[in-house]
Design a protein around this motif. Structure first.
Motif, PDB file in Angstrom:
ATOM      1  N   GLU A  85       0.751  -1.138  -0.028  1.00 20.81           N
ATOM      2  CA  GLU A  85      -0.007   0.120  -0.135  1.00 20.81           C
ATOM      3  C   GLU A  85       0.973   1.213  -0.063  1.00 20.81           C
ATOM      4  O   GLU A  85       1.917   1.160   0.755  1.00 20.81           O
ATOM      5  N   PRO A  86       0.362   2.431  -0.472  1.00 26.18           N
ATOM      6  CA  PRO A  86       1.088   3.648  -0.628  1.00 26.18           C
ATOM      7  C   PRO A  86       1.393   4.027   0.836  1.00 26.18           C
ATOM      8  O   PRO A  86       0.773   3.874   1.917  1.00 26.18           O
ATOM      9  N   CYS A  87       2.754   4.622   0.988  1.00 26.27           N
ATOM     10  CA  CYS A  87       3.360   5.312   2.137  1.00 26.27           C
ATOM     11  C   CYS A  87       4.042   6.388   2.051  1.00 26.27           C
ATOM     12  O   CYS A  87       4.143   7.205   1.004  1.00 26.27           O
ATOM     13  N   THR A  88       4.398   7.223   3.108  1.00 24.67           N
ATOM     14  CA  THR A  88       4.936   8.401   3.161  1.00 24.67           C
ATOM     15  C   THR A  88       6.517   8.219   3.520  1.00 24.67           C
ATOM     16  O   THR A  88       6.777   7.548   4.239  1.00 24.67           O
ATOM     17  N   ILE A  89       7.284   9.046   2.821  1.00 25.73           N
ATOM     18  CA  ILE A  89       8.628   9.076   2.786  1.00 25.73           C
ATOM     19  C   ILE A  89       9.313  10.387   2.990  1.00 25.73           C
ATOM     20  O   ILE A  89       8.639  11.456   2.265  1.00 25.73           O
ATOM     21  N   LEU A  90      10.453  10.647   3.935  1.00 30.10           N
ATOM     22  CA  LEU A  90      10.899  12.013   4.261  1.00 30.10           C
ATOM     23  C   LEU A  90      12.374  11.611   3.663  1.00 30.10           C
ATOM     24  O   LEU A  90      12.899  10.900   4.449  1.00 30.10           O
ATOM     25  N   GLU A  91      12.743  12.464   2.825  1.00 31.83           N
ATOM     26  CA  GLU A  91      14.245  12.443   2.685  1.00 31.83           C
ATOM     27  C   GLU A  91      14.881  13.484   3.126  1.00 31.83           C
ATOM     28  O   GLU A  91      14.453  14.555   2.997  1.00 31.83           O
ATOM     29  N   LYS A 110       5.657  -0.321  -7.092  1.00 26.53           N
ATOM     30  CA  LYS A 110       5.010   0.166  -5.703  1.00 26.53           C
ATOM     31  C   LYS A 110       4.657   1.572  -5.946  1.00 26.53           C
ATOM     32  O   LYS A 110       5.013   2.268  -6.900  1.00 26.53           O
ATOM     33  N   SER A 111       3.970   2.036  -4.816  1.00 27.31           N
ATOM     34  CA  SER A 111       3.630   3.573  -5.008  1.00 27.31           C
ATOM     35  C   SER A 111       3.946   4.314  -3.575  1.00 27.31           C
ATOM     36  O   SER A 111       4.003   3.656  -2.710  1.00 27.31           O
ATOM     37  N   VAL A 112       3.902   5.690  -3.923  1.00 25.57           N
ATOM     38  CA  VAL A 112       4.059   6.422  -2.658  1.00 25.57           C
ATOM     39  C   VAL A 112       2.881   7.304  -2.541  1.00 25.57           C
ATOM     40  O   VAL A 112       2.400   7.787  -3.391  1.00 25.57           O
ATOM     41  N   GLU A 113       2.490   7.503  -1.462  1.00 30.69           N
ATOM     42  CA  GLU A 113       1.118   8.447  -0.934  1.00 30.69           C
ATOM     43  C   GLU A 113       1.906   9.988  -1.201  1.00 30.69           C
ATOM     44  O   GLU A 113       1.174  10.820  -1.682  1.00 30.69           O
ATOM     45  N   GLU A 114       2.891  10.059  -0.409  1.00 31.68           N
ATOM     46  CA  GLU A 114       3.525  11.423  -0.318  1.00 31.68           C
ATOM     47  C   GLU A 114       5.236  11.124  -0.230  1.00 31.68           C
ATOM     48  O   GLU A 114       5.684  10.546   0.847  1.00 31.68           O
ATOM     49  N   TYR A 115       5.675  11.931  -1.008  1.00 28.76           N
ATOM     50  CA  TYR A 115       7.270  11.931  -0.930  1.00 28.76           C
ATOM     51  C   TYR A 115       7.854  13.257  -0.651  1.00 28.76           C
ATOM     52  O   TYR A 115       7.615  14.213  -1.385  1.00 28.76           O
ATOM     53  N   THR A 116       8.301  13.626   0.679  1.00 29.44           N
ATOM     54  CA  THR A 116       8.874  14.842   1.002  1.00 29.44           C
ATOM     55  C   THR A 116      10.211  15.058   0.867  1.00 29.44           C
ATOM     56  O   THR A 116      11.199  14.327   1.469  1.00 29.44           O
ATOM     57  N   VAL A 117      10.697  15.760   0.031  1.00 28.07           N
ATOM     58  CA  VAL A 117      12.282  16.465  -0.160  1.00 28.07           C
ATOM     59  C   VAL A 117      12.682  17.415   0.848  1.00 28.07           C
ATOM     60  O   VAL A 117      11.911  18.452   1.056  1.00 28.07           O
ATOM     61  N   SER A 118      13.833  17.252   1.510  1.00 30.24           N
ATOM     62  CA  SER A 118      14.134  18.324   2.507  1.00 30.24           C
ATOM     63  C   SER A 118      15.723  18.410   2.378  1.00 30.24           C
ATOM     64  O   SER A 118      16.385  17.599   2.041  1.00 30.24           O
ATOM     65  N   ASP A 119      16.013  19.964   2.773  1.00 29.05           N
ATOM     66  CA  ASP A 119      17.352  20.041   2.846  1.00 29.05           C
ATOM     67  C   ASP A 119      17.602  21.258   3.659  1.00 29.05           C
ATOM     68  O   ASP A 119      16.660  22.118   3.721  1.00 29.05           O
ATOM     69  N   VAL A 120      18.803  21.598   4.132  1.00 27.63           N
ATOM     70  CA  VAL A 120      18.738  22.738   5.085  1.00 27.63           C
ATOM     71  C   VAL A 120      18.908  24.024   4.107  1.00 27.63           C
ATOM     72  O   VAL A 120      18.670  25.198   4.765  1.00 27.63           O
ATOM     73  N   SER A 121      19.212  23.916   2.746  1.00 27.06           N
ATOM     74  CA  SER A 121      19.061  24.862   1.842  1.00 27.06           C
ATOM     75  C   SER A 121      17.848  25.045   1.125  1.00 27.06           C
ATOM     76  O   SER A 121      17.435  23.995   0.381  1.00 27.06           O
ATOM     77  N   ARG A 122      17.116  26.132   1.181  1.00 28.50           N
ATOM     78  CA  ARG A 122      15.924  26.184   0.367  1.00 28.50           C
ATOM     79  C   ARG A 122      16.086  26.083  -0.845  1.00 28.50           C
ATOM     80  O   ARG A 122      15.448  25.675  -1.779  1.00 28.50           O
TER      81      ARG A 122
END
Length: 363
Positions: free
Chosen positions: A177-183, A204-216
């Motif tokens: 089932e779709p899941c959430t991922i924080l990178e 497979k599928s992703v419900e929500e994928y969050t990309v993050s970095d200290v640099s906007r």
């Protein structure tokens, strides 16, 4: 290594290891070139204390110089002997005199991005250890940024293996089932692309994928690069400093990071905060360059030690510093200290280059 599992993976094959060693020799070659360009020659034996005096290293940068000397010795470009009155004497070996830059004798492994960034760092390394310049200004000017973007790319085989191994490991863990991922530390997005490719290969599928970095700026750039990889409503962009993780908001099924967490100021504290961002039963998957022991120096340190996030680690031989990259067992210990369960640390077979570290939040 107790609590660490060695696994065989085709990513770290004999050709890869040979290419890695070539780049290590190229780094030693570059170091000697940096010294020669500054008028410092090791063609004749020189006391180690005399070399320190010639280089006129700032006291705060002495670990950089210690690292360089031991790296040259490790790569057998320099030999350390005992001179009169027991003083340590350094002299070039035949390898150090005769080694020639051949570009890359392993065409099956694309290492040019490493060679170019190492060569670039060599042009200001001596000025950096003398405290004459701020190396970040060179590493992150227009020329430096262009080199970093090519370095952190999946076409750069020497780096991409860490992206690919992590992507395969996490993709295998994803449920139907779709899941959430924080990178974390998305940077130029190469780890993201590796993972999304593996997810598609497994249908497979992703419900929500969050990309993050200290640099906007990097987070926004990564978001633009990933347009088309995921539907817009499934891709989020956030600014996140791994040293200032706050819980109480959104939680995730998985947290994913490639060569990011070793930059944390307090690794156990940051990992503990990240654990609280996992849903109950959620898993963190980290891919990290590692060293087998603190007597080994990695060619990557030549560049990264010039950055403030890469602090001295270990303490091999008393006053010898390594930078940033930990041992596999260190990761096991810090994951335990941060409160994770089901901790697993895998390292590649052969010379240890990388590790996959996983741990879960309690249900």
């Amino acid at each position: 290594m107790s609590g660490v599992t060695t696994v065989k993976t085709a990513l770290f094959n004999e050709t890869y290891h040979a290419a890695y060693e070539y780049v290590s020799d190229f780094t030693a070659f570059t170091l000697l070139g940096a010294l020669r360009a500054g008028g410092i020659s090791l063609n004749e034996p020189v006391r180690e204390s005399g070399l320190h005096a010639l280089i006129a290293c700032e006291e705060q940068n002495r670990p950089l110089l210690n690292w360089a000397i031991h790296f040259l010795e490790q790569q057998e470009f320099v030999r350390r002997t005992t001179g009169p009155e027991g003083a340590a004497v350094l002299e070039l070996t035949p390898k150090g005199r005769d080694w020639t830059n051949r570009g890359n004798p392993f065409p099956a492994v694309h290492v040019a991005p490493s060679l170019k960034l190492i060569e670039y760092a060599g042009t200001f390394w001596l000025e950096s250890v003398r405290g004459e310049i701020e190396p970040r200004h060179r590493l992150f000017n227009r020329e430096g940024i262009a080199l970093w973007e090519v370095y952190f790319h999946n076409a750069h085989d020497l780096y991409a293996v860490h992206n690919q191994w992590a992507a395969e490991e996490l993709a295998d863990l994803l449920p139907a089932e779709p899941c959430t991922i924080l990178e974390l530390g998305t940077g130029f997005g190469s780890a993201t692309r590796a993972l999304l490719t593996e997810i598609r290969l497994r249908s497979k599928s992703v419900e929500e994928y969050t990309v993050s970095d200290v640099s906007r700026l990097l987070t926004t750039k990564a978001g633009r690069m990933l347009e088309g990889e995921l539907p817009p409503h499934k891709l989020r962009q956030v600014t996140l400093d791994i040293n200032e993780v706050k819980s109480g908001g959104e939680t995730y099924d998985f947290i994913y990071a490639v060569n990011v967490m070793h930059c944390a100021e307090d690794l156990a504290l940051s990992l503990d905060a990240l654990r609280r961002l996992l849903k109950p039963g959620g898993t963190i998957v980290l891919s990290e360059c590692v060293r087998e022991h603190y007597r080994s120096r990695l060619h990557q340190e030549f560049i990264f030690s010039l950055l403030p996030d890469f602090k001295p680690v270990g303490g091999a031989d008393g006053d010898v510093s390594c930078f940033g990259f930990l041992r596999p067992e260190d990761w096991r210990d810090v994951m335990q200290a941060a409160g994770y369960r089901d901790i697993c640390v895998k390292v590649n077979e052969g010379p240890v280059r990388g590790a996959i570290i996983t741990g879960s939040r309690e249900d």
